[in-house]
Design a protein around this motif. Structure first.
Motif, PDB file in Angstrom:
ATOM      1  N   SER A  92       0.849  -1.186   0.000  1.00 33.71           N
ATOM      2  CA  SER A  92       0.000   0.000   0.000  1.00 33.71           C
ATOM      3  C   SER A  92       0.886   1.236   0.000  1.00 33.71           C
ATOM      4  O   SER A  92       1.961   1.240   0.602  1.00 33.71           O
ATOM      5  CB  SER A  92      -0.917   0.004   1.222  1.00 33.71           C
ATOM      6  N   TYR A 120      -0.174   3.962   1.334  1.00 31.32           N
ATOM      7  CA  TYR A 120      -0.642   4.796   2.450  1.00 31.32           C
ATOM      8  C   TYR A 120      -0.668   4.058   3.784  1.00 31.32           C
ATOM      9  O   TYR A 120      -0.919   4.674   4.807  1.00 31.32           O
ATOM     10  CB  TYR A 120      -2.051   5.315   2.138  1.00 31.32           C
ATOM     11  N   ALA A 121      -0.402   2.756   3.776  1.00 34.80           N
ATOM     12  CA  ALA A 121      -0.435   1.963   5.012  1.00 34.80           C
ATOM     13  C   ALA A 121       0.905   1.260   5.202  1.00 34.80           C
ATOM     14  O   ALA A 121       1.606   0.966   4.231  1.00 34.80           O
ATOM     15  CB  ALA A 121      -1.572   0.937   4.945  1.00 34.80           C
ATOM     16  N   GLU A 161      -6.328   4.595  -1.087  1.00 37.51           N
ATOM     17  CA  GLU A 161      -6.069   5.073   0.268  1.00 37.51           C
ATOM     18  C   GLU A 161      -6.792   4.252   1.330  1.00 37.51           C
ATOM     19  O   GLU A 161      -6.738   4.581   2.511  1.00 37.51           O
ATOM     20  CB  GLU A 161      -6.491   6.549   0.377  1.00 37.51           C
ATOM     21  N   SER A 162      -7.462   3.208   0.911  1.00 36.31           N
ATOM     22  CA  SER A 162      -8.180   2.359   1.869  1.00 36.31           C
ATOM     23  C   SER A 162      -7.203   1.680   2.822  1.00 36.31           C
ATOM     24  O   SER A 162      -6.101   1.291   2.425  1.00 36.31           O
ATOM     25  CB  SER A 162      -8.989   1.285   1.125  1.00 36.31           C
ATOM     26  N   LYS A 163      -7.645   1.527   4.060  1.00 39.91           N
ATOM     27  CA  LYS A 163      -6.831   0.854   5.074  1.00 39.91           C
ATOM     28  C   LYS A 163      -7.677  -0.186   5.787  1.00 39.91           C
ATOM     29  O   LYS A 163      -8.891  -0.028   5.917  1.00 39.91           O
ATOM     30  CB  LYS A 163      -6.272   1.868   6.079  1.00 39.91           C
ATOM     31  N   HIS A 164      -7.020  -1.256   6.236  1.00 39.17           N
ATOM     32  CA  HIS A 164      -7.717  -2.339   6.928  1.00 39.17           C
ATOM     33  C   HIS A 164      -7.316  -2.361   8.404  1.00 39.17           C
ATOM     34  O   HIS A 164      -6.163  -2.031   8.744  1.00 39.17           O
ATOM     35  CB  HIS A 164      -7.400  -3.684   6.288  1.00 39.17           C
ATOM     36  N   TYR A 202      -5.406  -7.445   4.881  1.00 40.05           N
ATOM     37  CA  TYR A 202      -4.725  -7.118   3.623  1.00 40.05           C
ATOM     38  C   TYR A 202      -4.475  -8.395   2.817  1.00 40.05           C
ATOM     39  O   TYR A 202      -4.615  -8.411   1.589  1.00 40.05           O
ATOM     40  CB  TYR A 202      -3.392  -6.410   3.895  1.00 40.05           C
ATOM     41  N   GLY A 260      -1.773  -3.551  10.720  1.00 39.22           N
ATOM     42  CA  GLY A 260      -3.116  -3.116  10.394  1.00 39.22           C
ATOM     43  C   GLY A 260      -3.382  -1.781  11.081  1.00 39.22           C
ATOM     44  O   GLY A 260      -2.638  -1.354  11.981  1.00 39.22           O
ATOM     45  N   GLU A 261      -4.444  -1.106  10.680  1.00 41.94           N
ATOM     46  CA  GLU A 261      -4.741   0.220  11.222  1.00 41.94           C
ATOM     47  C   GLU A 261      -4.955   0.177  12.728  1.00 41.94           C
ATOM     48  O   GLU A 261      -4.594   1.124  13.446  1.00 41.94           O
ATOM     49  CB  GLU A 261      -5.983   0.785  10.520  1.00 41.94           C
ATOM     50  N   GLY A 313       5.810   4.113   8.760  1.00 42.88           N
ATOM     51  CA  GLY A 313       5.264   3.341   7.649  1.00 42.88           C
ATOM     52  C   GLY A 313       6.322   2.534   6.927  1.00 42.88           C
ATOM     53  O   GLY A 313       7.320   2.108   7.519  1.00 42.88           O
TER      54      GLY A 313
END
Length: 431
Positions: free
Chosen positions: A40, A42-43, A73-76, A82, A229-230, A405
């Protein structure tokens, strides 16, 4: 082949991968492959691949970048999400958009062909050795060859019967007529002029099918996903295998996941060619360790043979002879088990535990240095031996932490970064 490393503690996880790729059954090696990627933009999640760099003909590098673009930009909340999203992406897009039916069939036939070729080669070697030893020819050789083939097929059936069906095939019923026809064609091609009875062909067919739904082939791909993960504050690493599509089902293993125990957060995880790292961790080369155990078993067998002859000359009672041999065999097995247990304890206390204690307190900069060094050592070992240099080339290293990150520590480029500013300017814009 390749060598890849994860070094993990509570601060983060360092990933390292070499650049060697083998093409054409080991005849050609290039040192420019990409095996480590940000999953990702963004993650804090990274992904590594090893063994087969393609999914039924499509490079995993392309698939990963398509997935990354689709993820945006989705995050899990959890790292495992993922992995699930990546698998769903393969299933949803792979069968219809990423790969063609022709490539799916090509991969499957390649797997079946490799399995049959290996079995056939083993059969021919055994047949040749025994026929020369017993001086068989003509009708005797023909009869023996059929008996040997049937015996080897039965042994292979017993071996496969002990294995569990992969979870992904639990709902798969039986082999299709189309696949059976493909297997039939390969059997006739590989076994050439040999004439099979219906019973023998059925055994071959069943063994091929069980191999497909229970085992992974040399053409499978190992996938390692690492990071946060987030909702996770500690890093995780999990890995699984993918081996094409069989009867419309994605062939995939269960994921092996590091948990949140104290034990896991000071760990070195090697993937693919791991013997050098295992030597570093355990104090003994795994090949040497396996050889020693084989020697122990052979020595025990020799002792039992000599003892049997000696006992038979002393006792005329067969029951007594068997009792003594069983007792001796039991003592020898206990001796081997004790040896293995004591060796494992010694390795844990004198090699693994001290290294884990160091990894536990390493600052994040040292995590990446350790990952790179272990790849270097593996590469140097291959270079200084007469084996193919299947580990080598530039080493890519990334460090993943919760706050910073995914950060590249070392990364090769097929282009000169200084004259390609447009590449970096559009990196975050293309989504």
């Amino acid at each position: 082949m390749t060598a890849e490393i994860c070094v993990i503690n509570k601060l983060g996880v360092a990933l390292g991968a070499d650049s060697a790729v083998t093409i054409g059954n080991g005849k050609k090696i290039y040192n420019s492959a990409n095996k480590l990627f940000a999953l990702s933009k963004y993650a804090p999640v990274g992904i590594m691949i090893y063994n087969n760099a393609s999914f039924v003909g499509v490079p995993f590098e392309t698939i990963i970048k398509l997935f990354r673009k689709n993820l945006g930009e989705s995050k899990h909340p959890n790292l495992i999400d993922y992995g699930n999203a990546f698998i769903e992406f393969l299933v949803d897009n792979g069968y219809s958009q990423i790969c063609t039916n022709r490539e799916v069939d090509k991969h499957l036939l390649q797997v079946i062909n490799a399995y049959l070729e290996q079995f056939y080669s083993k059969y021919i070697r055994s047949l040749k050795a025994t026929s020369e030893e017993k001086n068989l020819s003509g009708k005797q050789l023909l009869i023996f060859s059929e008996e040997l083939l049937e015996k080897m097929l039965d042994n292979e059936t017993d071996r496969l019967d002990k294995k569990n069906i992969l979870d992904c095939f639990e709902d798969t019923d039986t082999i299709s007529n189309e696949l059976e026809s493909h297997i039939n064609g390969l059997v006739n091609h590989i076994f050439k002029s040999l004439i099979f009875s219906e019973e023998i062909f059925t055994k071959i067919l069943n063994n091929v099918w069980n191999h497909l739904i229970k085992e992974f082939s040399p053409y499978s791909t190992g996938i390692v996903i690492a990071g946060f993960g987030e909702d996770e504050v500690l890093p995780l690493v999990f890995d699984f295998k993918i081996d094409g599509i069989v009867e419309g089902t994605l062939k995939i293993s269960d994921a092996s996941i590091t948990d949140s125990s104290e034990e896991q957060y000071n760990t070195i995880l090697p993937f693919a060619q791991s013997e050098v790292v295992e030597l570093f961790l355990n104090g003994i080369d795994p090949n040497l360790e396996r050889y020693q155990l084989r020697v122990l078993k052979q020595l025990d067998k020799n002792i039992l043979n000599v003892l049997e002859e000696s006992i038979k000359t002393t006792f005329n009672n067969p029951i007594k002879v068997n009792e003594l041999l069983e007792t001796t065999n039991h003592l020898l097995q206990n001796k081997n088990n004790s040896f293995i247990e004591l060796s494992r304890n010694y390795q844990e206390n004198n090699f693994r535990k001290p290294i884990k204690n160091i990894v536990k307190i390493l600052p994040k900069e040292e995590l990446s240095e350790m990952a790179e060094t272990l790849i270097h050592i593996t590469s140097f070992k291959r270079k200084s031996s007469d084996a193919l240099e299947t580990v080598g080339g530039p080493i890519d290293v990334a460090l993943i932490t919760k706050g910073d990150g995914f950060v590249w520590i070392k990364r090769k480029h097929y282009f000169t970064p200084e004259i390609n500013h447009s590449f970096y300017n559009k990196y975050f814009k293309e989504d």
